[in-house]
Design an enzyme around this catalytic site. Structure first.
Site, mmCIF file in Angstrom:
data_model
loop_
_atom_site.group_PDB
_atom_site.id
_atom_site.type_symbol
_atom_site.label_atom_id
_atom_site.label_comp_id
_atom_site.label_asym_id
_atom_site.label_seq_id
_atom_site.Cartn_x
_atom_site.Cartn_y
_atom_site.Cartn_z
ATOM 1 N N SER A 15 46.427 -1.671 -66.170
ATOM 2 C CA SER A 15 45.085 -1.152 -66.435
ATOM 3 C C SER A 15 44.195 -2.180 -67.135
ATOM 4 C CB SER A 15 45.165 0.107 -67.302
ATOM 5 O OG SER A 15 43.872 0.569 -67.630
ATOM 6 N N SER A 17 41.274 -1.061 -68.357
ATOM 7 C CA SER A 17 40.417 -0.247 -69.219
ATOM 8 C C SER A 17 40.403 -0.737 -70.665
ATOM 9 C CB SER A 17 40.834 1.227 -69.148
ATOM 10 O OG SER A 17 40.544 1.758 -67.876
ATOM 11 N N LYS A 67 45.522 13.097 -63.384
ATOM 12 C CA LYS A 67 44.145 13.580 -63.333
ATOM 13 C C LYS A 67 44.060 15.088 -63.058
ATOM 14 C CE LYS A 67 41.785 9.306 -61.982
ATOM 15 N NZ LYS A 67 40.859 8.699 -61.008
ATOM 16 N N ASN A 88 39.054 12.474 -65.064
ATOM 17 C CA ASN A 88 39.493 11.175 -65.582
ATOM 18 C C ASN A 88 39.009 10.961 -67.016
ATOM 19 O OD1 ASN A 88 36.747 10.664 -65.128
ATOM 20 N ND2 ASN A 88 37.118 8.533 -64.585
ATOM 21 N N ALA A 130 42.605 10.880 -48.229
ATOM 22 C CA ALA A 130 42.286 12.263 -48.602
ATOM 23 C C ALA A 130 42.943 12.657 -49.916
ATOM 24 C CB ALA A 130 42.715 13.222 -47.484
ATOM 25 N N GLY A 132 43.222 12.104 -54.380
ATOM 26 C CA GLY A 132 42.307 12.368 -55.476
ATOM 27 C C GLY A 132 41.141 11.412 -55.525
ATOM 28 N N THR A 154 47.111 12.416 -42.097
ATOM 29 C CA THR A 154 47.530 13.819 -42.067
ATOM 30 C C THR A 154 46.302 14.709 -41.988
ATOM 31 O OG1 THR A 154 49.406 13.240 -43.487
ATOM 32 C CG2 THR A 154 48.896 15.576 -43.243
ATOM 33 N N GLY A 232 36.454 -2.942 -55.998
ATOM 34 C CA GLY A 232 36.874 -1.848 -56.865
ATOM 35 C C GLY A 232 36.635 -2.102 -58.338
#
Length: 269
Positions: A15, A17, A67, A88, A130, A132, A154, A232
């Site tokens: 991370s 963060s 989450k 989050n 598809a 989170g 899926t 990102g």
């Protein structure tokens, strides 16, 4: 008194963060601490939330896989968090444990920063995946695009996402249509996507929610064909801004946290 906060997830060693929030804390001159917590089980995560309820921690950012649990544990949640089905950000507000999702804010901020000429009116956006992360993307994009298409291996998961998010977005949400006329393609998968770049509109913007590596194969292939790309890391920093203000009650100072984060990635600023 030192203000204590952090980020919770597993695995957590990767991370950035703490790097981002740490740079803002230093610039703001705060007596504060932001720690990466690695609860491996739901019991450990719940214990950590107990520290928020006790006031030992003022709040937490939350990443995978906690989450959805974070949303379930909150006393009150924002409309955005409920629409995304996850949170989050958790914080204590006069004894009330509140939850929010700032991922969509980060995504839109990243697009504004790195793709300012993106044409959205009347256009479609495509989200690959598809899970989170995809749900947060679909909710945010559904506020500004005419249509959002969900492409997932899926079909049932894509249909479930549409059923959950559609009541909260004015856009038309559909499953698995072509990318050929899309203004934006967002990769929300944890693996490299399979996209035929030759089918894309020349003005299509490509975004990858992954930031390790910063320039993914998906973005590199798009850039090689002349497409605008969005990484990102821009989204990560964008979602951190409202989190920082909520946790520490001050706006993020105007410092170059991207340069700090790039050094954390081992990239040249």
């Amino acid at each position: 008194m030192t203000i204590r906060a952090g980020v919770a997830g597993w695995p957590i060693a990767h991370s950035l963060s703490p790097v981002i929030h740490g740079a803002w804390m230093r610039a703001a001159g705060l007596d504060a601490d932001y720690t990466a917590f690695g609860p491996q089980t739901e019991t450990q995560f719940r214990d950590l939330i107990g520290q928020v309820r006790l006031g030992t921690l003022c709040g937490l950012n939350v990443t995978a896989p906690w989450k959805e649990v974070a949303l379930a544990l909150a006393d009150e949640a924002s409309d955005t968090a409920r629409a995304c089905g996850s949170a989050n950000l958790l914080w204590l507000d006069e004894g009330v444990l509140r939850a929010d999702s700032t991922d969509g804010h980060g995504l839109m901020g990243a697009l504004g920063e790195q793709a300012p000429s993106l044409h959205r009116a009347g256009r479609a956006a495509v989200v690959l995946g598809a899970g989170g992360a995809a749900r947060a993307a679909v909710h945010a994009l559904g506020q500004v695009f005419a249509e959002v298409r969900i492409v997932n291996r899926t079909p049932a998961r894509a249909e479930a996402l549409i059923a959950a998010v559609q009541p909260h977005t004015p856009a038309r949400l559909v499953r698995g249509q072509a990318v050929s006329d899309a203004a934006l393609v967002v990769n929300a998968l944890s693996v490299p996507p399979e996209v035929d770049m030759t089918m894309l509109s020349p003005d299509a913007v490509l975004m990858d929610m992954t930031y390790r590596p910063l320039i993914t194969d998906f973005l590199r292939a798009g850039a090689d064909r002349g497409h605008t790309t969005v990484d990102g890391l821009a989204m990560l920093i964008g979602q951190a801004r409202p989190s920082f203000e909520t946790l520490f009650r001050v706006a993020p100072p105007d410092v170059d946290v991207r340069a700090e984060a790039l050094r954390g990635l081992g990239e040249r600023p």
